[in-house]
Write a protein that holds these residues in place. Structure first.
Motif, mmCIF file in Angstrom:
data_model
loop_
_atom_site.group_PDB
_atom_site.id
_atom_site.type_symbol
_atom_site.label_atom_id
_atom_site.label_comp_id
_atom_site.label_asym_id
_atom_site.label_seq_id
_atom_site.Cartn_x
_atom_site.Cartn_y
_atom_site.Cartn_z
ATOM 1 N N CYS A 87 4.939 -5.201 -38.350
ATOM 2 C CA CYS A 87 4.549 -6.549 -37.832
ATOM 3 C C CYS A 87 5.423 -7.578 -37.540
ATOM 4 O O CYS A 87 6.348 -7.451 -37.233
ATOM 5 C CB CYS A 87 3.640 -7.494 -38.651
ATOM 6 S SG CYS A 87 3.427 -8.979 -38.679
ATOM 7 N N HIS A 89 5.258 -11.056 -36.860
ATOM 8 C CA HIS A 89 5.746 -11.610 -37.610
ATOM 9 C C HIS A 89 7.076 -12.035 -38.318
ATOM 10 O O HIS A 89 8.265 -12.427 -37.104
ATOM 11 C CB HIS A 89 4.977 -12.238 -38.209
ATOM 12 C CG HIS A 89 4.889 -13.582 -39.440
ATOM 13 N ND1 HIS A 89 4.318 -13.611 -40.455
ATOM 14 C CD2 HIS A 89 5.194 -14.534 -38.735
ATOM 15 C CE1 HIS A 89 4.551 -14.649 -41.103
ATOM 16 N NE2 HIS A 89 5.198 -15.663 -40.025
ATOM 17 N N LEU A 90 6.747 -11.203 -39.066
ATOM 18 C CA LEU A 90 8.417 -11.622 -40.141
ATOM 19 C C LEU A 90 8.439 -9.635 -40.975
ATOM 20 O O LEU A 90 9.855 -10.204 -41.598
ATOM 21 C CB LEU A 90 8.196 -12.264 -40.990
ATOM 22 C CG LEU A 90 8.015 -13.896 -40.772
ATOM 23 C CD1 LEU A 90 8.533 -14.887 -41.937
ATOM 24 C CD2 LEU A 90 9.768 -14.451 -39.754
ATOM 25 N N GLY A 91 8.050 -8.974 -40.403
ATOM 26 C CA GLY A 91 8.403 -7.824 -40.318
ATOM 27 C C GLY A 91 8.048 -6.510 -41.255
ATOM 28 O O GLY A 91 8.739 -5.759 -41.540
ATOM 29 N N CYS A 92 7.496 -7.585 -42.239
ATOM 30 C CA CYS A 92 6.654 -6.532 -42.615
ATOM 31 C C CYS A 92 5.752 -5.634 -41.875
ATOM 32 O O CYS A 92 5.239 -5.160 -41.211
ATOM 33 C CB CYS A 92 5.390 -7.024 -43.585
ATOM 34 S SG CYS A 92 5.882 -8.066 -44.645
ATOM 35 N N CYS A 103 -1.904 -6.878 -42.133
ATOM 36 C CA CYS A 103 -0.602 -6.849 -42.849
ATOM 37 C C CYS A 103 -0.324 -8.000 -44.443
ATOM 38 O O CYS A 103 -1.013 -8.753 -44.332
ATOM 39 C CB CYS A 103 0.880 -7.844 -41.624
ATOM 40 S SG CYS A 103 1.943 -8.355 -42.167
ATOM 41 N N CYS A 105 1.531 -9.695 -45.912
ATOM 42 C CA CYS A 105 2.334 -10.489 -46.010
ATOM 43 C C CYS A 105 2.265 -12.226 -45.830
ATOM 44 O O CYS A 105 1.968 -12.571 -46.718
ATOM 45 C CB CYS A 105 3.806 -10.379 -45.697
ATOM 46 S SG CYS A 105 4.424 -9.154 -46.158
ATOM 47 N N HIS A 106 1.437 -12.206 -44.708
ATOM 48 C CA HIS A 106 1.302 -13.585 -44.410
ATOM 49 C C HIS A 106 -0.139 -13.162 -43.625
ATOM 50 O O HIS A 106 -0.620 -14.629 -42.649
ATOM 51 C CB HIS A 106 2.443 -14.226 -43.308
ATOM 52 C CG HIS A 106 3.528 -14.265 -44.152
ATOM 53 N ND1 HIS A 106 4.633 -13.538 -43.827
ATOM 54 C CD2 HIS A 106 4.162 -14.638 -45.165
ATOM 55 C CE1 HIS A 106 6.006 -13.683 -44.106
ATOM 56 N NE2 HIS A 106 5.148 -14.153 -44.936
ATOM 57 N N GLY A 107 -0.763 -12.259 -43.661
ATOM 58 C CA GLY A 107 -2.181 -12.105 -43.051
ATOM 59 C C GLY A 107 -2.570 -12.462 -41.724
ATOM 60 O O GLY A 107 -3.495 -12.611 -41.454
ATOM 61 N N SER A 108 -1.611 -11.613 -41.373
ATOM 62 C CA SER A 108 -1.369 -11.832 -38.914
ATOM 63 C C SER A 108 -2.711 -10.030 -39.171
ATOM 64 O O SER A 108 -3.168 -9.517 -39.901
ATOM 65 C CB SER A 108 -0.397 -10.879 -38.635
ATOM 66 O OG SER A 108 0.535 -12.179 -38.491
ATOM 67 N N PRO A 120 -0.665 -15.705 -37.979
ATOM 68 C CA PRO A 120 0.846 -16.259 -37.223
ATOM 69 C C PRO A 120 1.901 -15.264 -36.907
ATOM 70 O O PRO A 120 2.301 -15.896 -35.552
ATOM 71 C CB PRO A 120 1.320 -16.381 -38.235
ATOM 72 C CG PRO A 120 1.809 -15.624 -39.821
ATOM 73 C CD PRO A 120 -0.215 -15.365 -39.621
HETATM 74 S S1 FES Z 1 5.383 -10.708 -41.496
HETATM 75 FE FE1 FES Z 1 3.243 -9.773 -40.984
HETATM 76 S S2 FES Z 1 1.786 -11.529 -41.025
HETATM 77 FE FE2 FES Z 1 4.317 -12.363 -41.938
#
Ligand code: FES
Lengths: 154, 504
Positions: A87, A89-92, A103, A105-108, A120
């Motif tokens: 992802c 966003h933050l790498g999940c 994703c 982790c934060h719903g991207s 996000p």
């Molecule tokens: S890491 Fe994918 S939405 Fe935050």
């Protein structure tokens, strides 16, 4: 002496200031020098060129997830392309959903071409460079991004 | 032979300089003054300071849980191995084979969680009793530093077991450090100016999450951060002492010393008596015939109070540790994060913000909040209300109004985003700069700032507008935390209850 004259600095306070200043400068430089140590000169890390096997293994219209390599390999009529499943966003690691990627982790949300459709994430999922090794196997270089839509035809 | 016979007594006298339980006030003050560990206290304390409802012992409780964490942490270091291959197994060993290992690990974790909670509450109590006012502004800043270090200690701590939580927390944490790139990328200057990349490199020591990162976080957790915390804690305590003890209102002239419903021994200045320097709290010269009123001897009153807070903390931690095990998830798996991948409770509010924009929620808003908190004592300079809960007039009503207001705004915002999505769902091609600038998190900050300006205009009081802002942030932090804990499920979707999560 008029009030407009600059105040005179006598020798003693000049020397005091100078020595204090040089002390501070020396300490500052030393601190900056020490902070260079934790900044790694070489970045250790695994080689991110993955051999994925002979192209015939993948039929047209197929998609194959390589979970250990964090990418999904697609083949359509025009050729091969690989999309990273990390992802932006933050790498999940994103998972395949009905019409794209989601994703945890934060719903991207991304569409099946990696474009962002919700959440996000600041950038689309990167398309990765596909090539072939000398023995004919497909290779994906996960460190090299290519523009969206780039396909590798065999 | 005679000397040998006297050994126990002489040994005792050499350790404890007084050599016996103090019997007079003079000896009580000596007992405090001549002991390294006690002499950080003043010899006498104001009776108000000892009232449990002023402080609820929160600062002390935070210190107590820190001490417990340090002791258990050192014990855990005996078995823990900071290596990606061995860390997980060593935690399992501690949990299942080391004698008392599980209990000690549980205590370490629970006292750490207690410390985070209590530090937050302590900040709230200092704020609502206006105890940051002159001359305590600097100590408020030191306290903020302590808060940040406490959170950093917790964060680096749960990374060490190298389970799923740890691995993905490092991944997300280091990418939050990288998130200024979200901004520099959006305006296209990353090539020349890349603070995000530098921060990430410093944290991970590599391009990928691995051994280098684990060692770095280990060093931070066991050495750098505790050392910094101890140093700041020293300053914090020393300043309390130098600023004249805990904040309290001015004494009414000739006030009486009632404490706990009965009369306690109170320092009665008599014209015929002179006082040693050790009875001085502050001031430039000995207050001849003008002793501090309404104070009692620290020994034993303050020490009893401290001891009981310490015991309460120990008991709480022990009970929690006996009944609830510290969790250990599956071994770190770089291929699949958990779904949902959630941080520990004290970061979940932040995770909700980060789910709007990494840079805004992970860096900018926390920064703004910290700077805002740091500015409070420098903007609110009018004296009054120190050391009393909701001390100035109107404070209580502004508090309740702000509480309701913040509840309504936060819940409304959450309900709106859950039902209608946000900018990206409406305009898929929108530029990232807009996402960073206009998201539910930044809107909340703006609305709260506007509210506090409104209070400032209406009441012409900086204190009241600070109360409004602080309450808003506290409420929305709590609500966001609750929301992310209970209502966020797989793929960060909204669910009424975890039992409704899809099973896979
Ligand atoms: S890491 Fe994918 S939405 Fe935050």
């Amino acid at each position: 002496m008029s009030r407009l004259d600059p105040p005179r600095v006598n020798r003693r306070s000049f020397l005091t200031l100078a020595s204090l200043g040089s002390f501070l400068a020396a300490m500052g430089t030393a601190a900056a020098g020490m902070l260079r140590l934790p900044n790694p000169a070489v970045l250790p890390g695994p080689v991110r060129r993955f051999k994925l096997g002979p192209p015939e293994q993948f039929s047209a219209g197929s998609e194959t997830a390589f979970t250990d390599q964090n990418l999904v390999l697609f083949r359509d009529d025009e050729g091969f392309y690989a999309i990273s499943s990390t992802c932006t966003h933050l790498g999940c690691t994103v998972a395949r959903s009905k019409d794209g990627f989601a994703c945890p982790c934060h719903g991207s949300r991304f569409n099946s071409k990696g474009g962002v459709v919700g959440g996000p994430a600041p950038r689309p999922l990167p398309w990765l460079e596909v090539s072939r090794a000398a023995n004919g196997d497909l290779i994906v270089n996960a460190d090299n991004e290519v523009p969206e839509g780039t396909r590798y035809s065999v | 032979m005679h000397n040998l016979h006297d050994l126990p007594r002489t040994l005792k006298e050499s350790c404890f300089r007084l050599g016996k339980t103090p019997e007079s006030e003079r000896e009580e003050s000596q007992a405090t003054f001549h002991n390294l560990f006690l002499h950080i206290h003043s010899v006498r304390v104001h009776v108000r300071t000892l009232r449990p409802t002023l402080t609820f012992g929160l600062g002390l409780m935070a210190t107590a849980s820190f001490i417990i964490t340090i002791i258990t942490g050192v014990l855990l270091m005996v078995y823990y191995k900071p290596s990606t291959d061995l860390a997980y197994q060593s935690i399992k060993d501690i949990h299942f084979t080391v004698s008392t290992g599980r209990f000690i690990r549980n205590i370490h974790r629970w006292s750490a969680q207690l410390m985070v909670l209590v530090v937050l509450l302590h900040m709230a109590r200092v704020f609502f009793t206006a105890s940051y006012k002159k001359p305590r502004e600097f100590n408020w800043l030191v306290g903020l530093g302590l808060l940040v270090i406490t959170l950093a200690l917790s964060f680096t701590g749960y990374l060490l077991p190298w389970d799923q939580l740890a691995y993905w927390a490092i991944t997300i944490g280091s990418n939050i450090a990288n998130s200024p790139r979200e901004f520099t990328d959006a305006i296209g200057i990353t090539k020349f100016f890349d603070p995000g990349g530098l921060q990430k490199r410093l944290l991970l020591g590599a391009n990928y999450v691995g051994q280098d990162a684990l060692i770095r976080f280990y060093v931070l957790h066991i050495f750098v951060l505790p050392l910094a915390l101890v140093a700041l804690l020293g300053v914090h305590f020393w300043r309390i002492r130098k600023d004249g003890g805990l904040a309290k209102p001015e004494d009414p002239p000739g006030g009486l010393a009632e404490w706990g419903g009965e009369r306690r021994p109170v320092f009665q200045p008599l014209a015929t008596k002179t006082y040693g320097l050790m009875a001085l709290v502050k001031g430039k010269r000995p207050p001849v015939n003008r002793g501090p009123e309404n104070t009692v001897m620290s020994w034993p009153h303050l020490f009893w109070a401290e001891l009981s807070v310490f015991m309460v903390t120990v008991a709480t931690t022990l009970i929690l540790s006996y009944y609830y095990d510290a969790p250990l998830k599956e071994l770190a798996n770089a291929a699949v994060p958990e779904n949902p991948a959630k941080a520990p409770w004290y970061f979940l509010g932040l995770q909700e913000l980060v789910s709007y924009s990494a840079f805004m929620g992970g860096m900018l808003i926390p920064m703004i909040v910290l700077v805002g908190l740091a500015l409070i004592p420098f903007l609110d300079r009018r004296p009054g209300g120190e050391g009393t809960w909701f001390g100035t007039s109107g404070e209580r009503s502004v508090f309740w109004q702000s509480l309701l207001f913040a509840c309504a705004v936060t819940v409304g915002m959450l309900a709106f985003t859950v039902n209608y999505g946000w900018l990206r769902s409406w305009f898929p091609n929108i530029h990232q700069v807009w996402i960073i600038a206009i998201n539910p998190g930044s809107l909340l900050v703006l609305i709260f700032a506007a509210w506090s300006l409104f209070i400032l205009k209406r009441n012409d009081s900086v204190r009241l507008s600070a109360v409004a802002l602080f309450t808003c942030f506290l409420v929305s932090f709590t609500l966001l935390t609750y929301f992310a804990t209970v209502h966020r499920g797989p793929n960060w979707h909204f669910y009424w209850w975890p039992s409704q999560w899809p099973v896979h």
